[in-house]
Design an enzyme around this catalytic site. Structure first.
Site, PDB file in Angstrom:
ATOM      1  N   VAL A 182       0.834  -1.209   0.000  1.00 54.55           N
ATOM      2  CA  VAL A 182       0.000   0.000   0.000  1.00 54.55           C
ATOM      3  C   VAL A 182       0.865   1.253   0.000  1.00 54.55           C
ATOM      4  CG1 VAL A 182      -1.712   1.328   1.300  1.00 54.55           C
ATOM      5  CG2 VAL A 182      -1.939  -1.149   1.113  1.00 54.55           C
ATOM      6  N   ASP A 232      10.785   3.549   5.709  1.00 57.77           N
ATOM      7  CA  ASP A 232      10.655   2.182   6.214  1.00 57.77           C
ATOM      8  C   ASP A 232      11.827   1.899   7.143  1.00 57.77           C
ATOM      9  OD1 ASP A 232       8.809  -0.356   5.109  1.00 57.77           O
ATOM     10  OD2 ASP A 232      10.631  -0.951   6.167  1.00 57.77           O
ATOM     11  N   LYS A 286      15.604  -2.968   2.416  1.00 55.83           N
ATOM     12  CA  LYS A 286      14.539  -2.632   1.472  1.00 55.83           C
ATOM     13  C   LYS A 286      14.728  -1.219   0.923  1.00 55.83           C
ATOM     14  CE  LYS A 286      10.214  -3.632   2.490  1.00 55.83           C
ATOM     15  NZ  LYS A 286       8.872  -3.543   3.130  1.00 55.83           N
ATOM     16  N   GLU A 328      -7.597   2.341   1.963  1.00 52.07           N
ATOM     17  CA  GLU A 328      -7.259   2.053   0.568  1.00 52.07           C
ATOM     18  C   GLU A 328      -8.212   0.991   0.013  1.00 52.07           C
ATOM     19  OE1 GLU A 328      -5.962  -0.965  -0.532  1.00 52.07           O
ATOM     20  OE2 GLU A 328      -5.653  -1.948   1.390  1.00 52.07           O
ATOM     21  N   LEU A 367     -18.369 -13.106  -8.782  1.00 49.62           N
ATOM     22  CA  LEU A 367     -19.287 -14.241  -8.817  1.00 49.62           C
ATOM     23  C   LEU A 367     -18.699 -15.422  -9.574  1.00 49.62           C
ATOM     24  CD1 LEU A 367     -22.889 -12.750  -9.263  1.00 49.62           C
ATOM     25  CD2 LEU A 367     -21.780 -13.576  -7.187  1.00 49.62           C
ATOM     26  N   PRO A 371     -16.819 -18.907  -9.374  1.00 49.26           N
ATOM     27  CA  PRO A 371     -16.398 -19.896  -8.387  1.00 49.26           C
ATOM     28  C   PRO A 371     -14.909 -20.157  -8.504  1.00 49.26           C
ATOM     29  CG  PRO A 371     -17.517 -20.967 -10.217  1.00 49.26           C
ATOM     30  CD  PRO A 371     -17.659 -19.489 -10.440  1.00 49.26           C
ATOM     31  N   CYS A 378      -5.786  -9.224   2.322  1.00 53.62           N
ATOM     32  CA  CYS A 378      -6.915  -8.404   2.791  1.00 53.62           C
ATOM     33  C   CYS A 378      -8.113  -9.220   3.265  1.00 53.62           C
ATOM     34  CB  CYS A 378      -7.353  -7.447   1.680  1.00 53.62           C
ATOM     35  SG  CYS A 378      -6.129  -6.187   1.297  1.00 53.62           S
ATOM     36  N   ARG A 391       0.182 -14.824   0.260  1.00 57.27           N
ATOM     37  CA  ARG A 391      -0.394 -14.809   1.597  1.00 57.27           C
ATOM     38  C   ARG A 391      -1.805 -15.388   1.574  1.00 57.27           C
ATOM     39  NH1 ARG A 391       0.883  -8.624   3.086  1.00 57.27           N
ATOM     40  NH2 ARG A 391       0.577  -8.461   0.834  1.00 57.27           N
TER      41      ARG A 391
END
EC number: 1.1.1.22
Length: 451
Positions: A11, A30, A35, A154, A256, A258, A266, A339
């Protein structure tokens, strides 16, 4: 405007790059020195289409910089975005330690009026906690500097985050301060040129909006997966059902399809957090508990189908001696994010059943190697993993998988068997190609899915 973004994760990087692209002076902060050094040298820690080009261009033009110096970032910027992680705790609640730590840092070093913006996904009431953390630090300094705390959740889809930020469906601003609202409107004005989609509301409503949106989308996904499972048992076609219900303007077609269950950073986290928030208010959110349970069960479906199609009574495991080729590892296409990905559950089930697992993904192989190590085989070529395999299973709907060379697939597999977790292929084409095809919620031309 001068902006600081605390947190150079998904984000934070997208927000920093897009704000810089609209002409602002942006500092991305950060605590991870490696990084930050990588970012300074053009090494982007995540895959997101268009992000690298945006970062490199704005760095070169002097609008975007990266640092670990939080003091510099606080002192030099009017608007302070908090975009750090809020990982779920053991009870499902959002861990706010990083958010509050940034708040305290701002309180210790602010040198004038600051607007502190919660961009991280945070529970209702977090702005009050951030405000308290900042105020406590100011009191230690005997300072009476003014500040305001804003909620600005967000709504970015991984794989389309740049477009979502630059051309948003909506921008939600939670604030009770008229002056701050006007500053935030000015900041977002470049993204509203086609249509004004900025919504001002109270802070707690803005915080709830993010969770409610993700919970609604997760509910649609789980609902459609349950309908697909029922279609298999009733002899109905979920593709036809989707067309029928999606044509209703009150429902629409989005979310919608499957599949093998939702994942990512999230939906699983936010559903858990909202359930926990409800519990703290002595409210039993039965619907979301069912959504979460249905999703966990759905992640088992593809493995169940493979075991049913290929399984034996071998004491070493029902898939002992079988090799399964997996197309797709990331939780969705156009990202390397694994994740909570359904592939994690599916592959673990296949390994536990004794199978040899081979995997391909256009972007997530590096991440997969961190998670599975040498327990599975990898290839950067989607066809190489099919050689002498017993079945192909499609887990993630990357574009590369949508129109493959079926003759080549047939020639490489031991037997022409495809278990499709994304319903990418046409039933009549599979029948014509004499491929045993097992999709979700459709008749297919493979084994019966009824119980």
């Amino acid at each position: 405007m001068k902006i600081s973004v605390f947190g150079a994760g998904y984000v934070g990087l997208v927000a920093a790059a897009c704000f810089a692209e609209s002409g602002n002076s942006v500092i991305a902060v950060d605590v991870d020195q490696k990084k930050i050094e990588g970012l300074k040298n053009g090494i982007i820690p995540i895959y997101e289409p268009g992000l690298k080009e945006l970062i490199l261009r704005n760095q070169a033009e002097g609008r975007l910089s990266f640092t670990t110096d939080m003091v510099e970032a606080v002192e030099q910027s009017l608007i302070q975005f908090i975009a750090v992680g809020t990982p779920p705790g053991e009870d499902g609640s959002a861990d706010l330690q990083y958010v509050l730590s940034v708040g305290r840092t701002i309180g210790r070093h602010m040198n004038g009026f600051k607007i502190i913006v919660d961009k991280s996904t945070v529970p209702v009431g977090t702005a009050d906690k951030v405000r308290l953390a900042v105020q406590e630090e100011l009191e230690k300094r005997a300072s009476h500097l003014e500040f305001d705390v804003v909620s600005n959740p967000e709504f970015l889809k991984e794989g389309a985050a740049i477009d979502d930020f630059m051309q948003p469906d909506r921008v939600v601003i939670g604030t009770d301060n008229v002056r701050t609202a006007e500053i935030m409107k000015e900041l977002y004005d470049p993204f509203m040129r086609k249509q004004n989609r900025l919504i001002i509301m109270d802070i707690r409503s803005a915080e709830m909006t993010k969770y409610a949106a993700n919970a609604m989308l997760a509910t649609r996904i789980s609902f459609m997966n349950q309908i697909a499972n029922l279609c298999e048992r009733m002899g109905a076609d979920v593709a036809a059902v989707r067309e029928g219900i999606g044509s209703d303007s009150r429902i629409g077609y989005d979310f919608l399809f499957p599949g093998p269950g939702y994942g990512g950073s999230c939906f699983p986290k936010d559903v858990k957090a909202l359930i926990r928030t409800a519990e703290e208010c002595n409210y039993d959110f039965l619907l979301l508990k069912a959504v979460e349970e249905a999703n966990e069960r759905q992640k088992e479906v593809l493995a169940d189908k493979l075991i049913k199609a290929l399984g034996s009574g071998d004491k070493e495991g029902p898939l002992a001696g079988r090799t399964i080729a997996c197309w797709g590892l990331s939780f969705k296409p156009r990202t390397d994010d694994m994740r909570e990905a359904p592939s994690l559950t599916i592959i673990e089930r296949l390994l536990a059943a004794g199978a040899v697992v081979r995997a391909h993904d256009p972007e997530a192989l590096t991440e997969a190697k961190k998670l599975f190590g040498d327990r599975i085989e990898y290839s950067s070529n989607q066809y190489d993993i099919l050689n002498n395999a017993d079945a192909l299973t499609v887990i993630t709907d990357w574009h590369e998988y949508r129109n493959p060379d079926f003759e080549r697939i047939k020639g490489l597999l031991k037997q022409p068997l495809i278990v499709d977790g994304r319903n990418l292929y046409k039933l009549d084409r599979m029948q014509e190609m004499e491929i045993r095809y097992i999709p979700l919620g459709r008749a297919g031309n493979g084994i019966s899915e009824t119980n």
